[in-house]
Design an enzyme around this catalytic site. Structure first.
Site, PDB file in Angstrom:
ATOM      1  N   ASP A  79      12.767  65.088  72.979  1.00 45.11           N
ATOM      2  CA  ASP A  79      12.940  65.418  71.651  1.00 45.11           C
ATOM      3  C   ASP A  79      12.237  66.861  71.543  1.00 45.11           C
ATOM      4  OD1 ASP A  79      10.604  64.067  72.011  1.00 45.11           O
ATOM      5  OD2 ASP A  79      10.313  63.993  69.755  1.00 45.11           O
ATOM      6  N   GLU A 145       8.642  61.538  70.570  1.00 45.88           N
ATOM      7  CA  GLU A 145       7.162  62.007  71.032  1.00 45.88           C
ATOM      8  C   GLU A 145       6.849  63.110  70.039  1.00 45.88           C
ATOM      9  OE1 GLU A 145       4.259  64.508  73.064  1.00 45.88           O
ATOM     10  OE2 GLU A 145       6.096  65.025  72.418  1.00 45.88           O
ATOM     11  N   GLU A 146       7.528  64.193  69.906  1.00 47.59           N
ATOM     12  CA  GLU A 146       6.934  65.123  68.749  1.00 47.59           C
ATOM     13  C   GLU A 146       6.339  64.544  67.529  1.00 47.59           C
ATOM     14  OE1 GLU A 146       6.183  67.905  69.706  1.00 47.59           O
ATOM     15  OE2 GLU A 146       7.521  68.554  71.227  1.00 47.59           O
ATOM     16  N   GLU A 178       5.135  66.732  81.295  1.00 48.12           N
ATOM     17  CA  GLU A 178       4.557  67.754  80.121  1.00 48.12           C
ATOM     18  C   GLU A 178       4.351  69.056  80.792  1.00 48.12           C
ATOM     19  OE1 GLU A 178       4.678  68.085  76.933  1.00 48.12           O
ATOM     20  OE2 GLU A 178       4.445  66.044  76.003  1.00 48.12           O
ATOM     21  N   HIS A 422       6.313  74.931  71.252  1.00 46.10           N
ATOM     22  CA  HIS A 422       6.725  75.141  69.648  1.00 46.10           C
ATOM     23  C   HIS A 422       6.667  76.494  69.445  1.00 46.10           C
ATOM     24  CE1 HIS A 422       4.694  70.684  68.917  1.00 46.10           C
ATOM     25  NE2 HIS A 422       5.472  70.836  69.849  1.00 46.10           N
TER      26      HIS A 422
END
Length: 469
Positions: A79, A145-146, A178, A422
Protein backbone atom coordinates in the site's frame (compact mmCIF):
# COMPACT_ATOMS: atom_id res chain seq x y z
CA UNK A 1 27.59 -19.41 -3.25
CA UNK A 2 28.41 -18.59 -6.85
CA UNK A 3 28.72 -14.81 -6.78
CA UNK A 4 28.98 -14.38 -10.54
CA UNK A 5 25.88 -16.46 -11.27
CA UNK A 6 23.79 -14.61 -8.69
CA UNK A 7 24.90 -11.16 -9.87
CA UNK A 8 24.41 -12.14 -13.50
CA UNK A 9 20.92 -13.48 -12.81
CA UNK A 10 19.93 -10.33 -10.91
CA UNK A 11 21.25 -8.09 -13.68
CA UNK A 12 19.44 -10.22 -16.23
CA UNK A 13 16.13 -9.39 -14.55
CA UNK A 14 16.72 -5.62 -14.50
CA UNK A 15 14.22 -4.93 -17.30
CA UNK A 16 11.64 -7.39 -15.95
CA UNK A 17 11.81 -5.90 -12.45
CA UNK A 18 11.52 -2.38 -13.83
CA UNK A 19 8.46 -3.36 -15.85
CA UNK A 20 6.93 -5.10 -12.83
CA UNK A 21 7.50 -2.08 -10.60
CA UNK A 22 6.00 0.25 -13.20
CA UNK A 23 2.97 -2.03 -13.40
CA UNK A 24 2.50 -1.88 -9.62
CA UNK A 25 2.85 1.91 -9.61
CA UNK A 26 0.17 2.15 -12.30
CA UNK A 27 -2.39 0.71 -9.84
CA UNK A 28 -3.16 3.30 -7.14
CA UNK A 29 -3.04 1.35 -3.90
CA UNK A 30 -3.66 3.45 -0.85
CA UNK A 31 -4.35 1.54 2.35
CA UNK A 32 -7.52 -0.60 2.10
CA UNK A 33 -7.55 -0.13 -1.68
CA UNK A 34 -4.87 -2.63 -2.70
CA UNK A 35 -7.05 -5.09 -4.64
CA UNK A 36 -5.69 -4.22 -8.10
CA UNK A 37 -2.03 -4.24 -7.09
CA UNK A 38 -2.55 -7.59 -5.31
CA UNK A 39 -3.87 -9.02 -8.59
CA UNK A 40 -0.85 -7.57 -10.40
CA UNK A 41 1.58 -9.20 -7.96
CA UNK A 42 -0.26 -12.51 -7.99
CA UNK A 43 -0.03 -12.65 -11.79
CA UNK A 44 3.72 -11.92 -11.66
CA UNK A 45 4.36 -14.62 -9.05
CA UNK A 46 2.41 -17.15 -11.07
CA UNK A 47 4.28 -16.17 -14.23
CA UNK A 48 7.57 -16.77 -12.40
CA UNK A 49 6.45 -20.24 -11.31
CA UNK A 50 6.18 -19.74 -7.55
CA UNK A 51 5.35 -23.05 -5.87
CA UNK A 52 2.23 -21.56 -4.28
CA UNK A 53 0.52 -18.18 -4.38
CA UNK A 54 -2.33 -17.23 -2.06
CA UNK A 55 -4.21 -14.24 -0.70
CA UNK A 56 -5.13 -14.33 2.98
CA UNK A 57 -8.34 -13.05 4.54
CA UNK A 58 -6.94 -9.57 5.15
CA UNK A 59 -5.76 -9.28 1.55
CA UNK A 60 -2.02 -9.91 2.00
CA UNK A 61 -0.52 -11.61 -1.07
CA UNK A 62 1.81 -14.48 -0.12
CA UNK A 63 4.06 -16.44 -2.47
CA UNK A 64 6.01 -19.56 -1.51
CA UNK A 65 9.18 -21.15 -2.84
CA UNK A 66 10.49 -24.43 -1.44
CA UNK A 67 8.95 -27.15 0.72
CA UNK A 68 10.75 -27.13 4.10
CA UNK A 69 9.27 -26.51 7.53
CA UNK A 70 11.56 -23.61 8.43
CA UNK A 71 10.62 -20.28 6.92
CA UNK A 72 12.66 -17.29 5.79
CA UNK A 73 10.21 -14.50 4.98
CA UNK A 74 10.69 -11.38 2.89
CA UNK A 75 8.14 -8.64 3.60
CA UNK A 76 7.12 -5.66 1.46
CA UNK A 77 4.11 -3.51 2.16
CA UNK A 78 2.27 -2.82 -1.10
CA UNK A 79 0.00 0.00 0.00
CA UNK A 80 1.06 3.60 -0.47
CA UNK A 81 0.09 6.98 0.82
CA UNK A 82 -1.81 9.33 -1.48
CA UNK A 83 -0.20 11.89 -3.74
CA UNK A 84 -1.14 15.03 -1.82
CA UNK A 85 -1.21 18.20 -3.90
CA UNK A 86 -0.99 17.09 -7.55
CA UNK A 87 0.64 20.42 -8.43
CA UNK A 88 3.73 19.35 -6.48
CA UNK A 89 4.35 16.52 -8.98
CA UNK A 90 6.17 17.23 -12.22
CA UNK A 91 4.59 14.20 -13.94
CA UNK A 92 1.79 11.68 -13.49
CA UNK A 93 2.56 9.88 -10.20
CA UNK A 94 0.87 6.71 -11.44
CA UNK A 95 2.50 6.48 -14.86
CA UNK A 96 5.72 5.00 -13.51
CA UNK A 97 7.95 6.45 -16.23
CA UNK A 98 11.58 5.44 -16.29
CA UNK A 99 14.98 6.29 -17.77
CA UNK A 100 18.26 4.42 -17.59
CA UNK A 101 18.74 5.08 -13.89
CA UNK A 102 15.44 5.63 -12.11
CA UNK A 103 11.75 4.80 -11.94
CA UNK A 104 9.37 7.62 -11.04
CA UNK A 105 6.02 7.38 -9.28
CA UNK A 106 4.14 6.88 -6.04
CA UNK A 107 5.34 3.72 -4.33
CA UNK A 108 8.70 3.37 -6.10
CA UNK A 109 10.73 3.65 -2.90
CA UNK A 110 7.92 3.27 -0.36
CA UNK A 111 7.71 0.52 -1.03
CA UNK A 112 6.71 -1.45 -4.08
CA UNK A 113 10.31 -1.45 -5.26
CA UNK A 114 11.00 -3.86 -2.42
CA UNK A 115 8.23 -6.13 -3.69
CA UNK A 116 9.83 -6.27 -7.15
CA UNK A 117 13.22 -7.23 -5.71
CA UNK A 118 11.74 -9.79 -3.29
CA UNK A 119 9.74 -11.58 -6.01
CA UNK A 120 12.72 -11.83 -8.34
CA UNK A 121 15.09 -12.71 -5.51
CA UNK A 122 12.92 -15.76 -4.73
CA UNK A 123 12.86 -16.62 -8.43
CA UNK A 124 16.67 -16.65 -8.54
CA UNK A 125 16.78 -18.78 -5.38
CA UNK A 126 14.63 -21.40 -7.08
CA UNK A 127 16.41 -21.27 -10.43
CA UNK A 128 19.90 -21.55 -8.93
CA UNK A 129 19.01 -24.01 -6.16
CA UNK A 130 19.81 -21.56 -3.37
CA UNK A 131 17.05 -22.55 -0.93
CA UNK A 132 18.68 -24.69 1.81
CA UNK A 133 17.25 -28.09 2.61
CA UNK A 134 14.48 -27.89 5.18
CA UNK A 135 13.62 -24.29 4.32
CA UNK A 136 11.01 -22.46 2.31
CA UNK A 137 10.82 -18.84 1.29
CA UNK A 138 7.74 -16.76 2.09
CA UNK A 139 7.37 -13.57 0.04
CA UNK A 140 4.73 -11.30 1.56
CA UNK A 141 3.06 -8.32 -0.08
CA UNK A 142 1.42 -6.84 3.01
CA UNK A 143 -1.50 -4.43 3.15
CA UNK A 144 -2.55 -1.45 5.30
CA UNK A 145 0.95 -0.71 6.60
CA UNK A 146 0.62 3.00 5.92
CA UNK A 147 -2.58 3.06 7.98
CA UNK A 148 -1.47 0.77 10.80
CA UNK A 149 2.08 -0.58 10.58
CA UNK A 150 2.41 -4.20 11.55
CA UNK A 151 -1.32 -4.94 11.74
CA UNK A 152 -0.92 -7.04 8.58
CA UNK A 153 1.58 -9.27 10.39
CA UNK A 154 -0.65 -9.46 13.45
CA UNK A 155 -3.22 -11.00 11.12
CA UNK A 156 -0.64 -13.33 9.59
CA UNK A 157 0.61 -14.55 12.99
CA UNK A 158 -2.77 -14.78 14.73
CA UNK A 159 -5.05 -15.83 11.86
CA UNK A 160 -3.25 -17.02 8.73
CA UNK A 161 -0.56 -19.12 10.41
CA UNK A 162 -2.92 -21.11 12.70
CA UNK A 163 -5.34 -21.71 9.85
CA UNK A 164 -2.50 -23.23 7.81
CA UNK A 165 -0.81 -25.27 10.53
CA UNK A 166 2.14 -22.88 10.88
CA UNK A 167 3.60 -21.56 14.12
CA UNK A 168 5.51 -18.29 14.34
CA UNK A 169 8.45 -20.29 15.74
CA UNK A 170 8.93 -21.78 12.29
CA UNK A 171 9.94 -18.35 10.98
CA UNK A 172 13.70 -18.14 11.35
CA UNK A 173 13.73 -14.46 10.40
CA UNK A 174 12.08 -11.84 8.24
CA UNK A 175 13.81 -9.47 5.82
CA UNK A 176 11.98 -6.16 5.56
CA UNK A 177 12.40 -4.55 2.14
CA UNK A 178 11.55 -1.05 3.35
CA UNK A 179 14.02 1.48 1.85
CA UNK A 180 17.35 1.52 3.68
CA UNK A 181 19.53 3.86 1.59
CA UNK A 182 21.84 0.95 0.79
CA UNK A 183 22.28 -0.08 4.42
CA UNK A 184 21.38 -3.04 6.61
CA UNK A 185 19.00 -1.97 9.37
CA UNK A 186 18.49 -3.76 12.68
CA UNK A 187 15.82 -1.70 14.38
CA UNK A 188 13.95 1.55 14.75
CA UNK A 189 11.94 3.69 17.13
CA UNK A 190 8.37 2.72 17.90
CA UNK A 191 5.35 4.97 17.85
CA UNK A 192 1.88 5.58 19.25
CA UNK A 193 -1.19 7.48 18.14
CA UNK A 194 -2.51 9.36 21.16
CA UNK A 195 -5.77 11.31 21.42
CA UNK A 196 -6.52 14.13 23.85
CA UNK A 197 -10.15 15.18 24.34
CA UNK A 198 -11.14 18.36 26.19
CA UNK A 199 -14.68 19.21 27.32
CA UNK A 200 -16.14 22.72 27.42
CA UNK A 201 -19.54 24.40 27.63
CA UNK A 202 -21.05 26.29 24.72
CA UNK A 203 -22.80 29.62 24.85
CA UNK A 204 -23.59 32.51 22.53
CA UNK A 205 -20.49 34.08 21.06
CA UNK A 206 -21.68 37.55 22.03
CA UNK A 207 -21.11 36.73 25.70
CA UNK A 208 -18.28 34.18 25.78
CA UNK A 209 -17.83 34.58 29.53
CA UNK A 210 -21.01 32.53 30.01
CA UNK A 211 -19.36 29.45 28.50
CA UNK A 212 -16.18 27.42 28.87
CA UNK A 213 -14.18 27.46 25.65
CA UNK A 214 -12.65 24.04 24.97
CA UNK A 215 -10.38 25.47 22.27
CA UNK A 216 -8.76 27.84 24.77
CA UNK A 217 -8.13 24.95 27.14
CA UNK A 218 -6.61 22.95 24.30
CA UNK A 219 -4.41 25.93 23.40
CA UNK A 220 -2.71 25.57 26.78
CA UNK A 221 -2.27 21.83 26.29
CA UNK A 222 -0.84 22.34 22.80
CA UNK A 223 1.90 24.54 24.20
CA UNK A 224 2.82 21.83 26.72
CA UNK A 225 2.90 19.16 23.98
CA UNK A 226 5.23 21.38 21.99
CA UNK A 227 7.39 21.95 25.06
CA UNK A 228 7.60 18.20 25.66
CA UNK A 229 9.15 17.83 22.22
CA UNK A 230 11.38 20.92 22.21
CA UNK A 231 12.44 21.59 25.81
CA UNK A 232 15.76 20.59 27.36
CA UNK A 233 15.73 18.17 30.28
CA UNK A 234 17.23 20.39 32.95
CA UNK A 235 15.71 22.15 35.94
CA UNK A 236 15.10 25.40 34.06
CA UNK A 237 11.83 24.08 32.60
CA UNK A 238 8.59 22.78 34.11
CA UNK A 239 8.12 20.30 31.25
CA UNK A 240 11.27 18.25 30.73
CA UNK A 241 11.80 17.47 27.05
CA UNK A 242 11.92 14.02 25.49
CA UNK A 243 15.65 14.44 24.96
CA UNK A 244 15.88 13.27 28.58
CA UNK A 245 15.82 9.64 27.45
CA UNK A 246 19.34 10.04 26.01
CA UNK A 247 20.61 10.80 29.52
CA UNK A 248 21.57 7.96 31.91
CA UNK A 249 20.09 10.05 34.74
CA UNK A 250 16.60 9.57 33.31
CA UNK A 251 17.05 6.33 31.36
CA UNK A 252 19.77 4.33 33.16
CA UNK A 253 19.00 0.96 31.59
CA UNK A 254 18.47 1.96 27.97
CA UNK A 255 20.11 5.33 27.28
CA UNK A 256 22.74 3.75 25.02
CA UNK A 257 20.06 2.08 22.91
CA UNK A 258 18.16 5.39 22.85
CA UNK A 259 21.27 7.13 21.54
CA UNK A 260 21.52 4.54 18.77
CA UNK A 261 17.88 4.97 17.74
CA UNK A 262 17.62 8.69 18.39
CA UNK A 263 15.42 10.57 20.84
CA UNK A 264 11.67 10.22 20.94
CA UNK A 265 9.48 12.94 19.50
CA UNK A 266 5.90 14.13 19.68
CA UNK A 267 3.90 16.44 17.48
CA UNK A 268 0.27 17.46 17.17
CA UNK A 269 -0.91 16.00 13.87
CA UNK A 270 -4.66 16.71 13.87
CA UNK A 271 -7.17 18.96 15.63
CA UNK A 272 -10.98 18.67 15.86
CA UNK A 273 -13.72 20.65 17.59
CA UNK A 274 -17.46 20.84 18.09
CA UNK A 275 -19.51 24.00 18.41
CA UNK A 276 -23.19 24.77 17.83
CA UNK A 277 -22.25 27.40 15.25
CA UNK A 278 -19.64 29.91 14.14
CA UNK A 279 -21.13 32.35 16.62
CA UNK A 280 -20.89 30.09 19.65
CA UNK A 281 -18.22 28.98 22.12
CA UNK A 282 -16.69 25.58 21.29
CA UNK A 283 -17.90 22.85 23.63
CA UNK A 284 -15.21 20.28 22.81
CA UNK A 285 -11.77 20.12 21.26
CA UNK A 286 -9.59 17.11 20.46
CA UNK A 287 -6.11 16.54 19.07
CA UNK A 288 -4.12 13.63 17.72
CA UNK A 289 -0.50 13.30 18.79
CA UNK A 290 2.06 11.39 16.75
CA UNK A 291 4.44 10.01 19.37
CA UNK A 292 7.73 8.41 18.31
CA UNK A 293 9.18 6.25 21.05
CA UNK A 294 12.82 5.48 21.73
CA UNK A 295 14.36 2.77 23.89
CA UNK A 296 13.16 2.90 27.47
CA UNK A 297 9.73 4.33 26.67
CA UNK A 298 6.56 2.24 26.88
CA UNK A 299 2.95 2.72 25.82
CA UNK A 300 1.83 3.47 29.38
CA UNK A 301 4.77 5.77 30.15
CA UNK A 302 3.96 7.83 27.04
CA UNK A 303 0.28 8.14 27.97
CA UNK A 304 1.18 9.07 31.54
CA UNK A 305 3.61 11.69 30.26
CA UNK A 306 0.72 13.49 28.52
CA UNK A 307 -1.54 13.11 31.57
CA UNK A 308 1.20 14.71 33.69
CA UNK A 309 1.53 17.83 31.54
CA UNK A 310 0.73 20.91 33.67
CA UNK A 311 -2.13 22.07 31.42
CA UNK A 312 -3.70 18.60 31.36
CA UNK A 313 -3.61 18.41 35.15
CA UNK A 314 -4.93 21.96 35.37
CA UNK A 315 -8.16 21.01 33.60
CA UNK A 316 -8.56 17.77 35.51
CA UNK A 317 -11.58 15.65 34.65
CA UNK A 318 -12.34 17.79 31.60
CA UNK A 319 -9.41 16.12 29.82
CA UNK A 320 -9.20 12.53 28.61
CA UNK A 321 -5.95 11.02 27.26
CA UNK A 322 -6.27 7.76 25.33
CA UNK A 323 -4.77 5.64 22.60
CA UNK A 324 -6.44 5.23 19.24
CA UNK A 325 -7.88 1.89 18.14
CA UNK A 326 -7.58 0.95 14.46
CA UNK A 327 -10.59 -0.81 12.95
CA UNK A 328 -10.73 0.16 9.28
CA UNK A 329 -11.92 -2.63 6.94
CA UNK A 330 -9.35 -4.16 4.58
CA UNK A 331 -10.01 -4.30 0.84
CA UNK A 332 -11.42 -7.78 1.47
CA UNK A 333 -13.90 -6.38 4.02
CA UNK A 334 -12.09 -7.99 6.97
CA UNK A 335 -11.69 -5.89 10.11
CA UNK A 336 -8.76 -6.65 12.41
CA UNK A 337 -9.05 -4.35 15.42
CA UNK A 338 -5.86 -3.34 17.20
CA UNK A 339 -4.38 -0.59 19.35
CA UNK A 340 -2.42 2.15 17.63
CA UNK A 341 0.72 1.11 19.50
CA UNK A 342 3.83 0.09 17.61
CA UNK A 343 6.69 -1.16 19.80
CA UNK A 344 10.31 -0.06 19.52
CA UNK A 345 12.81 -2.82 18.70
CA UNK A 346 16.52 -3.40 18.13
CA UNK A 347 18.25 -6.62 17.16
CA UNK A 348 21.76 -7.43 18.29
CA UNK A 349 24.28 -6.64 15.57
CA UNK A 350 25.87 -10.05 16.23
CA UNK A 351 22.59 -11.95 15.64
CA UNK A 352 22.87 -14.73 13.06
CA UNK A 353 20.19 -13.30 10.75
CA UNK A 354 21.74 -9.81 10.80
CA UNK A 355 25.16 -11.27 10.09
CA UNK A 356 23.75 -13.27 7.17
CA UNK A 357 22.88 -10.00 5.43
CA UNK A 358 26.23 -8.44 6.38
CA UNK A 359 28.08 -11.50 5.05
CA UNK A 360 26.06 -11.43 1.83
CA UNK A 361 26.75 -7.74 1.31
CA UNK A 362 30.47 -8.19 1.95
CA UNK A 363 30.61 -11.13 -0.45
CA UNK A 364 28.69 -9.41 -3.24
CA UNK A 365 29.48 -5.71 -2.86
CA UNK A 366 32.02 -5.06 -0.10
CA UNK A 367 31.67 -3.27 3.22
CA UNK A 368 30.38 0.12 2.06
CA UNK A 369 26.91 1.28 1.04
CA UNK A 370 26.48 1.53 -2.72
CA UNK A 371 24.18 3.62 -4.84
CA UNK A 372 23.66 5.65 -7.99
CA UNK A 373 25.83 8.76 -8.30
CA UNK A 374 24.39 11.68 -10.22
CA UNK A 375 25.25 15.34 -10.69
CA UNK A 376 21.57 16.17 -10.18
CA UNK A 377 20.94 16.14 -6.40
CA UNK A 378 17.33 15.03 -6.95
CA UNK A 379 18.58 11.86 -8.69
CA UNK A 380 21.71 11.20 -6.65
CA UNK A 381 21.67 8.45 -4.02
CA UNK A 382 25.21 8.63 -2.67
CA UNK A 383 24.85 11.86 -0.70
CA UNK A 384 22.50 9.87 1.57
CA UNK A 385 24.74 6.84 1.96
CA UNK A 386 27.96 7.98 3.63
CA UNK A 387 27.00 6.16 6.82
CA UNK A 388 27.83 2.85 8.52
CA UNK A 389 26.62 -0.17 6.58
CA UNK A 390 24.66 -1.47 9.58
CA UNK A 391 22.31 1.11 11.10
CA UNK A 392 18.60 1.80 11.79
CA UNK A 393 15.52 3.35 10.18
CA UNK A 394 14.21 6.78 11.14
CA UNK A 395 10.62 5.81 10.38
CA UNK A 396 8.55 2.83 11.46
CA UNK A 397 7.97 -0.47 9.62
CA UNK A 398 6.08 -3.74 9.94
CA UNK A 399 8.94 -4.74 12.24
CA UNK A 400 6.89 -3.22 15.07
CA UNK A 401 4.78 -6.37 14.95
CA UNK A 402 7.23 -8.90 13.54
CA UNK A 403 9.94 -8.18 16.11
CA UNK A 404 8.30 -5.71 18.47
CA UNK A 405 5.16 -7.69 19.31
CA UNK A 406 6.18 -11.25 18.52
CA UNK A 407 9.96 -11.42 18.82
CA UNK A 408 10.37 -12.91 15.34
CA UNK A 409 13.88 -11.87 14.24
CA UNK A 410 13.71 -9.07 11.68
CA UNK A 411 16.31 -7.18 9.65
CA UNK A 412 16.07 -4.64 6.85
CA UNK A 413 17.63 -4.14 3.42
CA UNK A 414 15.56 -2.53 0.72
CA UNK A 415 15.76 -0.45 -2.45
CA UNK A 416 15.17 3.26 -2.39
CA UNK A 417 15.57 6.04 0.12
CA UNK A 418 13.69 6.97 3.29
CA UNK A 419 13.71 10.58 2.10
CA UNK A 420 11.57 9.58 -0.91
CA UNK A 421 8.82 8.17 1.31
CA UNK A 422 5.59 10.21 1.21
CA UNK A 423 7.32 12.91 -0.85
CA UNK A 424 6.18 14.27 -4.23
CA UNK A 425 8.18 13.20 -7.29
CA UNK A 426 9.10 9.92 -5.60
CA UNK A 427 11.78 7.88 -7.36
CA UNK A 428 13.73 4.71 -6.86
CA UNK A 429 16.95 3.55 -8.45
CA UNK A 430 17.21 0.55 -10.78
CA UNK A 431 20.65 -0.32 -9.43
CA UNK A 432 19.07 -0.72 -5.99
CA UNK A 433 16.49 -3.15 -7.37
CA UNK A 434 19.21 -5.32 -8.88
CA UNK A 435 21.45 -5.15 -5.83
CA UNK A 436 18.66 -6.06 -3.40
CA UNK A 437 17.54 -8.95 -5.59
CA UNK A 438 21.04 -10.41 -5.57
CA UNK A 439 21.38 -10.03 -1.81
CA UNK A 440 18.01 -11.63 -1.06
CA UNK A 441 18.95 -14.61 -3.23
CA UNK A 442 22.28 -14.96 -1.40
CA UNK A 443 21.18 -14.64 2.22
CA UNK A 444 19.57 -18.08 2.83
CA UNK A 445 22.77 -19.88 1.87
CA UNK A 446 24.87 -17.74 4.22
CA UNK A 447 22.54 -17.92 7.21
CA UNK A 448 24.35 -19.89 9.92
CA UNK A 449 21.59 -21.49 11.94
CA UNK A 450 24.18 -22.96 14.29
CA UNK A 451 25.06 -19.41 15.40
CA UNK A 452 21.46 -18.61 16.33
CA UNK A 453 21.00 -17.66 19.98
CA UNK A 454 17.91 -17.92 22.14
CA UNK A 455 17.33 -14.17 22.21
CA UNK A 456 18.48 -11.96 19.37
CA UNK A 457 16.78 -8.90 20.82
CA UNK A 458 18.82 -6.00 22.15
CA UNK A 459 15.77 -3.94 23.08
CA UNK A 460 12.06 -4.56 22.75
CA UNK A 461 9.50 -2.11 24.13
CA UNK A 462 6.54 -4.39 24.62
CA UNK A 463 5.20 -7.88 24.19
CA UNK A 464 1.56 -7.04 23.75
CA UNK A 465 -0.87 -9.20 21.83
CA UNK A 466 -4.12 -7.25 21.57
CA UNK A 467 -4.68 -7.25 25.30
CA UNK A 468 -4.22 -3.57 26.18
CA UNK A 469 -7.36 -2.32 27.89
Amino acid sequence: MNKEKILSAAEGYRKDMSAFLRAMISHPSESCEEKEVVACIKAEMEKLDFDKVEVDGLGNIIGWMGRGDKIIAIDSHIDTVGIGNRDNWTADPYEGWEDDAIIYGRGGSDQEGGMASAVYGAKIMKDLGLIPDGYRIMVVGSVQEEDCDGMCWQYIVNKFFPANGISKEQVEFVISTEPTDGGIYRGHRGRMEIRVDVKGVSCHGSAPERGDNAIYKMADILQDVRALNENPADDTVAVKGLVKMLDPKFNPEHYEDARFLGRGTCTTSQIFYTSPSRCAVADSCSISIDRRMTAGETWDSCLQEIRDLPAVKKYGDDVKVSMYIYDRPAWTGTVYETEAYFPTWINKESAAHVQALVDAHHALFGDKRLGHSDSDPARDAMHLRQRPLTDKWTFSTNGVAIQGRYGIPCVGFGPGAESQAHAPNEITWKDDLVRCTALYATVPGLYKEENKTADVTQFRAGKTDNDIK
